[in-house]
Design a protein around this motif. Structure first.
Motif, PDB file in Angstrom:
ATOM      1  N   ARG A 116      -9.967 -11.995   9.624  1.00 19.41           N
ATOM      2  CA  ARG A 116      -9.312 -13.177   9.071  1.00 19.41           C
ATOM      3  C   ARG A 116      -9.445 -14.399   9.984  1.00 19.41           C
ATOM      4  NH1 ARG A 116      -6.600 -14.864  12.870  1.00 19.41           N
ATOM      5  NH2 ARG A 116      -5.050 -13.628  13.953  1.00 19.41           N
ATOM      6  N   GLN A 117      -9.506 -15.542   9.327  1.00 19.31           N
ATOM      7  CA  GLN A 117      -9.516 -16.834  10.027  1.00 19.31           C
ATOM      8  C   GLN A 117      -8.156 -17.488   9.803  1.00 19.31           C
ATOM      9  OE1 GLN A 117     -11.388 -18.895  11.961  1.00 19.31           O
ATOM     10  NE2 GLN A 117     -10.033 -20.652  11.666  1.00 19.31           N
ATOM     11  N   ARG A 118      -7.559 -17.991  10.878  1.00 13.94           N
ATOM     12  CA  ARG A 118      -6.241 -18.635  10.758  1.00 13.94           C
ATOM     13  C   ARG A 118      -6.361 -20.130  11.009  1.00 13.94           C
ATOM     14  NH1 ARG A 118      -2.054 -15.592  13.918  1.00 13.94           N
ATOM     15  NH2 ARG A 118      -1.945 -14.463  11.960  1.00 13.94           N
ATOM     16  N   SER A 152       0.985 -22.184   8.353  1.00  7.01           N
ATOM     17  CA  SER A 152      -0.307 -21.554   8.650  1.00  7.01           C
ATOM     18  C   SER A 152      -0.937 -21.028   7.370  1.00  7.01           C
ATOM     19  CB  SER A 152      -0.128 -20.416   9.660  1.00  7.01           C
ATOM     20  OG  SER A 152       0.617 -19.373   9.100  1.00  7.01           O
ATOM     21  N   ASP A 184      -3.895 -18.052   6.460  1.00  8.88           N
ATOM     22  CA  ASP A 184      -4.836 -17.007   6.856  1.00  8.88           C
ATOM     23  C   ASP A 184      -5.754 -16.718   5.682  1.00  8.88           C
ATOM     24  OD1 ASP A 184      -3.491 -16.888   9.218  1.00  8.88           O
ATOM     25  OD2 ASP A 184      -2.785 -14.829   9.004  1.00  8.88           O
ATOM     26  N   LYS A 217      -6.529  -8.789   5.715  1.00  9.02           N
ATOM     27  CA  LYS A 217      -5.451  -8.563   6.679  1.00  9.02           C
ATOM     28  C   LYS A 217      -4.424  -7.583   6.137  1.00  9.02           C
ATOM     29  CE  LYS A 217      -2.141 -11.526   7.494  1.00  9.02           C
ATOM     30  NZ  LYS A 217      -1.375 -12.719   7.873  1.00  9.02           N
ATOM     31  N   LYS A 242       1.891 -14.447  15.617  1.00  7.25           N
ATOM     32  CA  LYS A 242       1.078 -15.627  15.974  1.00  7.25           C
ATOM     33  C   LYS A 242       1.309 -16.072  17.418  1.00  7.25           C
ATOM     34  CE  LYS A 242       2.045 -17.494  11.417  1.00  7.25           C
ATOM     35  NZ  LYS A 242       2.841 -18.569  10.829  1.00  7.25           N
ATOM     36  N   ASP A 284      -1.448 -17.230  19.687  1.00  7.18           N
ATOM     37  CA  ASP A 284      -2.063 -18.536  19.419  1.00  7.18           C
ATOM     38  C   ASP A 284      -1.483 -19.634  20.303  1.00  7.18           C
ATOM     39  OD1 ASP A 284      -3.390 -17.168  17.473  1.00  7.18           O
ATOM     40  OD2 ASP A 284      -2.247 -17.966  15.798  1.00  7.18           O
TER      41      ASP A 284
END
Lengths: 331, 235
Positions: free
Chosen positions: A97-99, A106, A108, A112, B230, B233
């Motif tokens: 996955r790309q976030r 956010s 995604d 996932k 997260k 990040d």
């Protein structure tokens, strides 16, 4: 006196251990990776004779984080062998996955895993999860292809101190199509609320809805409940988790599935029994009401300091007796 | 006279609360991020080491992410007031965890690792002083606090704690010593080593070593359950 001090001083300095730590070694790198090897070996005896099974997994995970790229991949390769059937090899892409975005908003995109619901052994709210074994719920690591948006707000006043809205869209492609037996895309939404010392989720999906609750009632006792309705069928889970100051954890759950099967689940874990650090002893019981079927595991785990971990268990079911040895190596 | 007594007592009480606040500000001056190493040392000298990235905001918001060892990498913990959760990536959903248990093993429990401001959990019950130290007896504000009492020695000059006895059920469960004050830059000076021993775990020692700590403005959304996945990040 002074000569004696001079003699003792180096000993005193040597005796006082110096602790220092270079945080720079742990600066985030553009690409980071880790993984594990898992070898699960079972031997069982039953009226049909002896049965041996070996399931081995190599898992690799990597993250490439260099704005605007924030890409995470999780891959497992399996090799399974047992004394009755042929060998089986499989490679699974668990996640890719790309976030985009940050902690407040956010998005995604990709494959996932989502874990919805509060139950440990089972959850009526796992609308977007693959089926899992109640004894080893963590083995089901493969997700679905989706677009997943998340928005979080933290009100300064009022009983709700945090709220997160999840919006999902699963396209009717690839493995999604195989699992949901439909080429249609599907959507879902979840609203999470932290109210006092309770976590609450309200969930809405196509042809399904539900809610869950996890609340800390004090003295190490947590109560949780899941309730779901899917296609007109209902499913419920009631559970508690007790954590003692001596690192004893008890989990008890009763659940009714959408197929109207009713189960009881009990797990007791004692961490560091008899002062054995990094070890634990556990006993786990799962049975089905109105059925002779049951599963019992009693075993122990030990985490070595070199990345290895060992899990040894006696396994008994209504049909067989046996033993299990799981060896992990994390790297 | 009895009507005047509160007026005489008020400055002393106010000073007590203010002193605890000053100690908290010295230890965790701002909204911060830090990298810390936790070392568990067994009686035979063998060690297990963990490295954590940690963020803290206000008096009661703490989140941490395990960077090492490989078996724990990616695990995250969150504390908001008395709520504590553990998140294991890809495997399990966030679990509520108890303050007196330990995700790392060793002498430190979850509340020690995710320490919030002392003033958020405790208040000064009595105070004495010697030429160099304040001796503070702190009592829990609520039954949910990890320990019933803390016996804290504070260096008068720096306002850093030098040692804290953590007491529950009338017995000292552990003693935490604050050692090696260090200038981390950006105006942050604080003890860089916390050493913990317990009479209940003779021969064991747990150490926290601060590798870095710096100011960082953080949104409240960082400290929410759904953000645990997260946390990496932020680094």
């Amino acid at each position: 006196m002074r000569p004696l001090l001079c003699l003792l001083l180096p000993l005193l300095i040597w005796g006082e251990e110096e602790f220092s730590f270079d945080a720079g070694t742990f600066e985030k790198k553009r690409f980071e990776h880790h993984g594990y090897l898992r070898s699960d070996n079972t031997l069982q005896w039953s009226d049909n004779g002896r049965f041996a099974r070996s399931a081995n997994e190599l898992n690799l995970q990597g993250t490439w984080d260099e704005s605007p790229i924030n890409l995470h991949a999780d891959l497992s390769a399996f090799y399974r062998d047992d004394s009755r059937t042929t060998r089986d090899e499989e490679v699974l892409l668990n996640e890719l996955r790309q976030r985009f975005g940050d902690e407040r908003e956010s998005l995604d995109l990709g494959k996932k895993v989502l874990r919805w619901g509060k139950g440990y052994a089972y959850s009526p709210l796992a609308f977007f999860e693959r089926p899992k074994d109640p004894i080893y719920p963590d083995l089901s690591r493969e997700g679905f292809w989706m677009a997943h948006a998340q928005m979080t707000r933290t009100p300064e006043e009022g009983i709700v101190s945090a709220a997160t809205l999840d919006l999902l869209w699963l396209p009717g492609i690839g493995e999604n199509r195989d699992h949901f037996a439909s080429t249609d895309s599907r959507g879902g939404a979840k609203l999470y609320l932290l109210a006092g010392q309770s976590d609450i989720d309200l969930i809405l999906a196509e042809n399904a809805f539900g809610a869950d609750l996890s609340t800390d009632v004090g003295n190490g006792l947590e109560l949780h409940a899941d309730f779901g309705v899917k296609g007109g069928d209902k499913s419920t889970l009631l559970g508690l988790r007790y954590q003692s100051p001596t690192d004893l954890t008890l989990i008890a759950e009763w659940f009714r599935t959408y197929e109207d099967s009713r189960y009881r689940y009990l797990k007791a874990t004692q961490k560091e029994p008899f002062g054995w650090v990094y070890s634990s002893l556990y006993a786990l019981w799962l049975d089905q009401e109105d059925s002779p079927a049951y599963r019992l595991l009693a075993g122990g785990t030990y985490d070595f300091k070199n990345g290895f971990a060992l899990d040894l268990a006696y396994v008994r079911t209504d049909l067989s007796d046996g033993g299990k040895m799981i060896l992990y190596y994390y790297f | 006279m009895k009507y005047l007594l509160p007026f005489f007592l008020f400055p002393a009480l106010a000073f007590g609360a203010d002193l605890l606040e000053q100690i908290d500000k010295k230890l965790n001056p701002f909204s911060t991020e830090s990298v810390r190493q936790l070392i568990n040392i067994e009686p035979d000298g063998t060690r297990k080491e963990f490295v954590m990235y940690m963020v803290k905001k206000d008096k009661t918001k703490v989140a941490s992410l395990f960077l090492s060892p490989a078996s724990d990498k990616g695990r995250a913990t969150l504390r908001v007031d008395q709520n504590m959760w553990l998140y294991i990536p890809g495997i399990a959903k966030p679990l509520r965890i108890a303050s007196m248990q330990s995700v790392t093993g060793g002498v430190f429990n979850n509340a020690d690792i995710m320490q919030v401001d002392f003033g958020a959990e405790y208040k000064i019950a009595s105070q004495k002083e010697t030429p160099e130290l304040y001796h503070l007896d702190l009592v829990a504000k609520t039954p949910e606090s990890t320990y019933e009492k803390l016996r804290m020695n504070v260096d008068k000059k720096s306002l850093f704690p030098t040692s804290i006895d953590c007491i529950a059920g009338g017995i000292v469960l552990k003693t935490i010593r604050y050692l090696k004050p260090k200038d981390f830059g950006g105006g942050i000076v604080r003890p860089s080593v916390l050493e913990t021993t317990s009479p209940l775990q003779k021969g064991f020692k747990s150490i926290i070593v601060y590798g870095s700590i710096k100011k960082r403005p953080l949104d409240n959304a960082v400290f929410t359950l759904e953000n645990l996945s997260k946390l990496d990040d932020l680094r």
